[in-house]
Write a protein that holds these residues in place. Sequence first.
Motif, PDB file in Angstrom:
ATOM      1  N   LEU A 204       0.892  -1.264  -0.012  1.00  7.70           N
ATOM      2  CA  LEU A 204      -0.032   0.005  -0.165  1.00  7.70           C
ATOM      3  C   LEU A 204       0.883   1.297   0.038  1.00  7.70           C
ATOM      4  N   VAL A 205       0.915   1.732  -1.134  1.00 13.26           N
ATOM      5  CA  VAL A 205       1.678   3.146  -1.266  1.00 13.26           C
ATOM      6  C   VAL A 205       0.805   4.602  -0.859  1.00 13.26           C
ATOM      7  N   TRP A 206       0.802   4.861  -0.017  1.00 12.62           N
ATOM      8  CA  TRP A 206      -0.495   5.875   0.595  1.00 12.62           C
ATOM      9  C   TRP A 206      -0.174   7.375   0.712  1.00 12.62           C
ATOM     10  N   THR A 207      -1.089   8.159   0.379  1.00 14.45           N
ATOM     11  CA  THR A 207      -0.796   9.774   0.641  1.00 14.45           C
ATOM     12  C   THR A 207      -1.003   9.824   2.065  1.00 14.45           C
ATOM     13  N   ASP A 208      -0.034   9.757   3.009  1.00 17.53           N
ATOM     14  CA  ASP A 208      -0.197   9.743   4.504  1.00 17.53           C
ATOM     15  C   ASP A 208      -0.641  11.269   4.925  1.00 17.53           C
ATOM     16  N   SER A 209      -0.042  12.167   4.241  1.00 18.57           N
ATOM     17  CA  SER A 209      -0.417  13.300   4.616  1.00 18.57           C
ATOM     18  C   SER A 209      -2.059  13.902   4.432  1.00 18.57           C
ATOM     19  N   LEU A 210      -2.791  13.189   3.464  1.00 17.87           N
ATOM     20  CA  LEU A 210      -3.905  13.587   3.092  1.00 17.87           C
ATOM     21  C   LEU A 210      -5.059  12.350   3.354  1.00 17.87           C
ATOM     22  N   VAL A 211      -4.613  11.351   3.415  1.00 16.48           N
ATOM     23  CA  VAL A 211      -5.571  10.397   3.390  1.00 16.48           C
ATOM     24  C   VAL A 211      -5.751   9.793   4.990  1.00 16.48           C
ATOM     25  N   ASN A 212      -6.969   9.711   5.400  1.00 17.56           N
ATOM     26  CA  ASN A 212      -7.236   9.320   6.841  1.00 17.56           C
ATOM     27  C   ASN A 212      -6.431   7.902   7.207  1.00 17.56           C
ATOM     28  N   PRO A 213      -5.982   7.774   8.245  1.00 15.28           N
ATOM     29  CA  PRO A 213      -5.004   6.485   8.395  1.00 15.28           C
ATOM     30  C   PRO A 213      -5.872   5.336   8.808  1.00 15.28           C
ATOM     31  N   GLN A 214      -7.214   5.530   9.097  1.00 14.27           N
ATOM     32  CA  GLN A 214      -8.149   4.581   9.263  1.00 14.27           C
ATOM     33  C   GLN A 214      -8.299   3.763   8.070  1.00 14.27           C
ATOM     34  N   ILE A 215      -8.292   4.649   6.898  1.00 13.03           N
ATOM     35  CA  ILE A 215      -8.400   3.792   5.628  1.00 13.03           C
ATOM     36  C   ILE A 215      -7.049   2.882   5.422  1.00 13.03           C
ATOM     37  N   ALA A 216      -6.002   3.552   5.593  1.00 13.28           N
ATOM     38  CA  ALA A 216      -4.651   2.676   5.201  1.00 13.28           C
ATOM     39  C   ALA A 216      -4.816   1.592   6.330  1.00 13.28           C
ATOM     40  N   ALA A 217      -5.542   1.543   7.192  1.00 16.76           N
ATOM     41  CA  ALA A 217      -5.284   0.412   8.541  1.00 16.76           C
ATOM     42  C   ALA A 217      -6.361  -0.842   8.011  1.00 16.76           C
ATOM     43  N   LEU A 218      -7.016  -0.464   6.924  1.00 19.76           N
ATOM     44  CA  LEU A 218      -7.984  -1.569   6.438  1.00 19.76           C
ATOM     45  C   LEU A 218      -7.013  -2.501   5.551  1.00 19.76           C
ATOM     46  N   ALA A 219      -5.830  -2.311   5.182  1.00 22.78           N
ATOM     47  CA  ALA A 219      -4.994  -3.196   4.384  1.00 22.78           C
ATOM     48  C   ALA A 219      -4.524  -4.483   5.849  1.00 22.78           C
ATOM     49  N   PRO A 220      -4.243  -5.599   5.012  1.00 25.16           N
ATOM     50  CA  PRO A 220      -3.993  -6.723   5.873  1.00 25.16           C
ATOM     51  C   PRO A 220      -2.679  -6.435   6.682  1.00 25.16           C
ATOM     52  N   PRO A 221      -2.649  -7.391   7.822  1.00 21.75           N
ATOM     53  CA  PRO A 221      -1.360  -7.328   8.639  1.00 21.75           C
ATOM     54  C   PRO A 221       0.153  -7.424   7.741  1.00 21.75           C
ATOM     55  N   HIS A 222      -0.160  -8.112   6.848  1.00 23.76           N
ATOM     56  CA  HIS A 222       1.298  -8.607   6.250  1.00 23.76           C
ATOM     57  C   HIS A 222       1.492  -7.617   5.190  1.00 23.76           C
ATOM     58  N   CYS A 223       0.576  -6.637   4.879  1.00 23.69           N
ATOM     59  CA  CYS A 223       1.053  -5.579   3.911  1.00 23.69           C
ATOM     60  C   CYS A 223       1.759  -4.670   4.148  1.00 23.69           C
ATOM     61  N   GLU A 224       2.729  -4.255   3.257  1.00 21.19           N
ATOM     62  CA  GLU A 224       4.003  -3.497   3.379  1.00 21.19           C
ATOM     63  C   GLU A 224       3.205  -1.989   3.152  1.00 21.19           C
ATOM     64  N   ARG A 225       3.429  -1.009   4.044  1.00 22.81           N
ATOM     65  CA  ARG A 225       2.615  -0.065   3.869  1.00 22.81           C
ATOM     66  C   ARG A 225       3.585   1.343   3.901  1.00 22.81           C
ATOM     67  N   ILE A 226       3.618   1.951   2.648  1.00 19.90           N
ATOM     68  CA  ILE A 226       4.842   2.940   2.349  1.00 19.90           C
ATOM     69  C   ILE A 226       4.003   4.337   2.389  1.00 19.90           C
ATOM     70  N   ARG A 227       4.668   5.104   3.172  1.00 16.72           N
ATOM     71  CA  ARG A 227       4.075   6.668   3.276  1.00 16.72           C
ATOM     72  C   ARG A 227       4.671   7.495   2.102  1.00 16.72           C
ATOM     73  N   THR A 228       3.982   8.314   1.467  1.00 14.80           N
ATOM     74  CA  THR A 228       4.610   9.232   0.387  1.00 14.80           C
ATOM     75  C   THR A 228       4.867  10.755   0.833  1.00 14.80           C
ATOM     76  N   SER A 229       4.723  11.114   2.087  1.00 17.60           N
ATOM     77  CA  SER A 229       4.741  12.552   2.199  1.00 17.60           C
ATOM     78  C   SER A 229       5.903  12.996   2.179  1.00 17.60           C
ATOM     79  N   THR A 230       7.000  12.328   2.262  1.00 13.90           N
ATOM     80  CA  THR A 230       8.471  12.749   2.122  1.00 13.90           C
ATOM     81  C   THR A 230       8.930  12.250   0.974  1.00 13.90           C
ATOM     82  N   LEU A 231       8.332  11.755  -0.039  1.00 10.69           N
ATOM     83  CA  LEU A 231       8.706  11.232  -1.251  1.00 10.69           C
ATOM     84  C   LEU A 231       8.592  12.085  -2.260  1.00 10.69           C
ATOM     85  N   THR A 232       9.374  12.065  -3.614  1.00  9.78           N
ATOM     86  CA  THR A 232       9.055  12.847  -4.793  1.00  9.78           C
ATOM     87  C   THR A 232       8.071  11.827  -5.567  1.00  9.78           C
ATOM     88  N   LEU A 233       7.700  12.426  -6.733  1.00 11.77           N
ATOM     89  CA  LEU A 233       6.775  11.479  -7.515  1.00 11.77           C
ATOM     90  C   LEU A 233       7.621  10.435  -8.100  1.00 11.77           C
TER      91      LEU A 233
END
Length: 271
Positions: free
Chosen positions: A31-60
């Motif tokens: 899950l590559v997600w826009t953590d600066s704008l997306v509700n964390p509760q939505i990202a939390a719907l991903a399964p426990p084994h999912c790799e979660r990558i925040r993009t607020s500090t990344l370039t396109l």
Amino acid sequence: MNPVWIVGAGPGAPDLLTLRAARLIEQAEVLVWTDSLVNPQIAALAPPHCERIRTSTLTLEQVLELLVDRARAGRRVVRLHDGDPCLYGALAEQVCRLADSGLDVEVVPGLSAYQATAAALGRELTIPGLVQTIVLGRAGGRTGVPERESLARLAALRASLCLYLSARHVEEVQAELLRHYPADTPVAIGYRVSWPDQQITVVPLADMARVSRELSLIRTTLYVVSAALAAPQQARSRLYSASHRHLFRGGAPEDDAPPHQPPAAASAASP
């Protein structure tokens, strides 16, 4: 190989996700997600084994490199955007780069903030006889807009105007809008619409900048400028009028429907 799914998270509330979006998040392996704008509760719907990558500090470019790398490894990759990815979401650049890398892309729309704002106010933005057009736009800012889409041209329509990414330039925006809309035109100022700390304030256009500054709004803010926000309650759609006849309901002919051919003329035309 799986496609990369670019998914709209909607305006913020988890229960405003589409069913398709929720299903894809729940099945994501990355899950590559826009953590600066997306509700964390939505990202939390991903399964426990999912790799979660925040993009607020990344370039396109860095985000795209991650998407390509994980997708080529055969993993189910979901790129999670706020709102609708088709609106101000850098979607075109992502689709082009992924396609150049030989990857298919599927886009899942999300509810946009202008829809959530109108719904929260219980208002329709297209009122018969008053306004029938909705314009989605933004102030120029650093990104700029084509001259043919300048705020002056958009405002000249006096449609229901929904302005994204414009709070930092609200004084200039208000000054331009006042050249076209009456000063008492209602403006809905929506901040983090559908989030727990949502603020929606309806003010006259003349107070738009002052109230924005008083609320210290510079981001995650939407302006809806429309006479429809104060439309008279007797306004109604002709579609549901008892006098309107259509395929599924009988009734009186429409005002502009051609008259029925008189029997005499029909007889004369018969062989």
